[in-house]
Scaffold this motif. Sequence first.
Motif, short mmCIF file in Angstrom:
data_model
loop_
_atom_site.label_atom_id
_atom_site.label_comp_id
_atom_site.label_asym_id
_atom_site.label_seq_id
_atom_site.Cartn_x
_atom_site.Cartn_y
_atom_site.Cartn_z
N CYS A 15 14.69 10.49 38.42
CA CYS A 15 16.02 10.47 37.80
C CYS A 15 16.59 9.05 37.83
CB CYS A 15 16.94 11.43 38.56
SG CYS A 15 18.65 11.39 37.97
N TYR A 17 19.74 8.08 37.86
CA TYR A 17 21.14 7.95 38.28
C TYR A 17 21.24 7.55 39.75
CZ TYR A 17 22.12 10.13 33.75
OH TYR A 17 22.19 10.42 32.41
N CYS A 18 21.55 8.48 40.62
CA CYS A 18 21.99 8.04 41.96
C CYS A 18 20.83 7.74 42.89
CB CYS A 18 22.93 9.07 42.57
SG CYS A 18 22.11 10.44 43.38
N CYS A 22 15.77 11.73 42.78
CA CYS A 22 15.10 13.01 42.58
C CYS A 22 13.91 12.91 41.63
CB CYS A 22 16.08 14.03 42.01
SG CYS A 22 17.43 14.42 43.13
N CYS A 50 20.82 17.83 40.10
CA CYS A 50 22.25 18.10 39.95
C CYS A 50 22.58 18.19 38.46
CB CYS A 50 23.07 17.03 40.65
SG CYS A 50 23.15 15.47 39.74
#
Length: 907
Positions: A15, A17-18, A22, A50
């Motif tokens: 992923c 993003y953060c 993940c 998420c």
Amino acid sequence: MTAVDPTLRATRTTCPYCGVGCGVLATPDSGGGAAIAGDPEHPANFGRLCSKGSALGETLGLGDRLLYPMIRCSKGTMERVAWTDALDHVAHRFAHIAKRDGPDAVAFYLSGQLLTEDYYVANKLMKGFIGSANVDTNSRLCMASSVAGHRRAFGADTVPGCYQDLDEADLLVLIGSNAAWCHPVLFQRMLANKQKRGARIVVIDPRRTDTAGDADLFLGLRPGTDTALFSGLLVHLADTGALDHDYIASHTSGFEAARARARSIAGSVGATALATGLAEPDVADFFQMFRNTPRVVTLYSQGVNQSAQGTDKVNAIINCHLATGRIGKPGASPFSLTGQPNAMGGREVGGLANQLAAHMGFSPPDIDRVRRFWKAPRIATHEGQKAVQMFEAIARGEIKALWVIGTNPAVSLPDADAARASLKKLELFVISENVRSNDTVNAGAHVLLPAQAWGEKSGTVTNSERRISRQRAFLDPPGESKPDWWIVSEVAKRLGFGAAFDFGSAADVFREHAALSAFENEGSRDFDIGALKSLSDEAFEAMAPVQWPTRSGDAEPQQRFFAAGGFFANDHKARFVAPEVPALRTETTAGRPLRLNTGRIRDQWHTMTRTGISPRLGQHLPEPFVEVHPDDALRFAVADGDFARVVTDYGQCILRVVVSERQQRGMLFAPIHWSEANASAARVGALVAPFTDPFSGQPENKATPVSIAPYEYVFRGFALSRAQLELPPHAWWTRVAVTGGYGYLFADNADLAGWQSWLRSVAGSDLAEYKDLGGGVYRAASFAGEHIETCLFVGPARDAGDWDVVKSLFAADALGDDQRRMLLSGKSIDGLASAGPIVCACFGVGRTTILAAIAAGAGSPAEIGVQLKAGTNCGSCIPELKRLIAQTNVVGAAADSGQRQFARVAT
Ligand code: SF4
């Protein structure tokens, strides 16, 4: 684990993003998109994603993509050029300016979204070959204080623990972290520990966020007092016999000075309560919980880092873990949660201006070692300008050439108006980007270079627990977009450094990066991935997630650091740091009586250039807002749902007001995501003071003195269109992705006739219209075939029409006759209430629907899940479901006692 899941024919990737990092399974479809699922084999998430990760498939469109290199021509417009011309131009101009004004007249500003390979090449070029350390990154705004705190305490930027500690801890202390929204998959992991093993959770934050919803203890401390709280804790641990004297004696130095300083800051429970604004029993509870729980993990994030005292806060936390020997042991560690997907990778390569490379700094031996490894002709010998100072140096005309790669500093930097204005002074302003237009591009870029985006590029990222994972390409790169490492290498070749930048692939770069980490290391540096330096291309392609260190010849993987000492200072000891007496850099005044806290919301990421194109993610909180405590709302005459002007000494915004008990008295909260590209007056970075931490250079994003006043609009409304619209300049507006096009929520004081003529100018005169000019209502729509092309709803106050109903009609491919007739009523054709603002992004379940289920008896998220499916996929909305249940109960109880007017359901 293989690069492709054979059962799904999906590509394994990570992923973007953060910092949870993940694992994602992406299965391309025939339309240029992809089906997205969590990777059950990835150790960061074991299949969970998420709401943001789950919606990645909606963010792959090419709508706003930058597809070709462009250069500003003499007429001032951007013109498409060939790659060779763009690269020649960039290299020629950089060389000219560096030669004329010295290497410190040029700078790179990078991003925690870059892959490690991109970061490595940019850092190598600037620090080893151009000869300046002016390489900094938006990670400076994210976790630089953690880096500085780690280096002061451990002698290296080492995260001692790992995610497994969150499963094994008996106490999880979250300070300055809204993990429920910002690291949702990890937060669910913590909740699973609470459910299965009974771990307790303490949340410490000035704001009662959704993370606090599951806390056993919530400490709503005053802003800037984290150091006082942990100083008080250190004193308490010392005074109650909870110290690990053996660990302190064998593996640390500086304890007595740190204890004495802590005692002077907060020498007792009472003094701590006084310093932090907390109740004494709450402080005592927390101290006791920490004291009595050997397996404790303290997790900290932007609430700690984004502070002019951020490094001291980090060290005050680490001091408590060192003093109890609770570090690097199963379930016991301090733990920095990184915000960005590859902030850790950037730290590994040295992508911060105060690092050199591979966790080496600017000591003479490190400089010499890196110089020899790179065969660098003019290696930088001193630290460069950190982010905020870099843009100040641009404003002073000292830095004359800037290359921004993959970030949007005109939005995200503090005092963002000044930062944006400084860009006008550049002689050369180059941007490598995915998108054609954003606030930074629009600030006057001279050269735009099209970079490959997530799904197209290939390389590695490192998450918060030091785990390196592959991001893999599963889409064809559009237009002429290229990998960032390739673009930088091509410029380096044109600068005459071809031999050192002769990389043919991301794997080539990774091998060199791994080799440098191991070069003359022999255990003297924490970051060592020497075991990966000779990976074949095939092995790199198939590489499974791997945690560092991974040294050549290691018999066992090393999961954690420091349980038995072994720090990276010369004496191998950790340092206790005596923090300064905590004091915020600015005082509130009569003119600026409140403090502004800024942060993220659940379903958006950074400046929304990716998440902002997902209709699903746009449904949760579509408008920029400011959260205000009810007492402050009363004091400053602002009302829930109305507008307010929010002003600091640096800038101003106009935001929707959300009145909420979650907000502390005396503080406002505003999210950071909106920019000039997607809202008229909500660039919150422009409000933030540019004060920085003296050690980390990280700015204070959480406590700028601010004022708030009501701002009246006569009309509210919304527009929906298949194409992007330019709203009249007098309107307040925000843009949100909707199914089938773009939505605009707006407010205005101009007359309705003006809106009618504006609509005709954008949609033509063939309109179905409803006018009640006396009543202040104008609604109109144009159609293409059987679907709505553009529609506009304007009305007084909150009576423009039902946004959710009209959105669903706009999304329909073909409207029936009844629907077409009912459209301008702005109401549902079947008379049903709309679902309301979306709470569960995965299944599109709205707040009204959920409240109805609660009213009908659903008393837990599980029961809501059974009825509506809400909360049963990614779990990101579960904290909000709990809040709605709790608030509904409060409302019910208040109504029973005839006090309904005092119970509010906050958004
Ligand atoms: S928690 Fe969400 S945003 Fe963070 S890496 Fe996982 S899926 Fe992506």
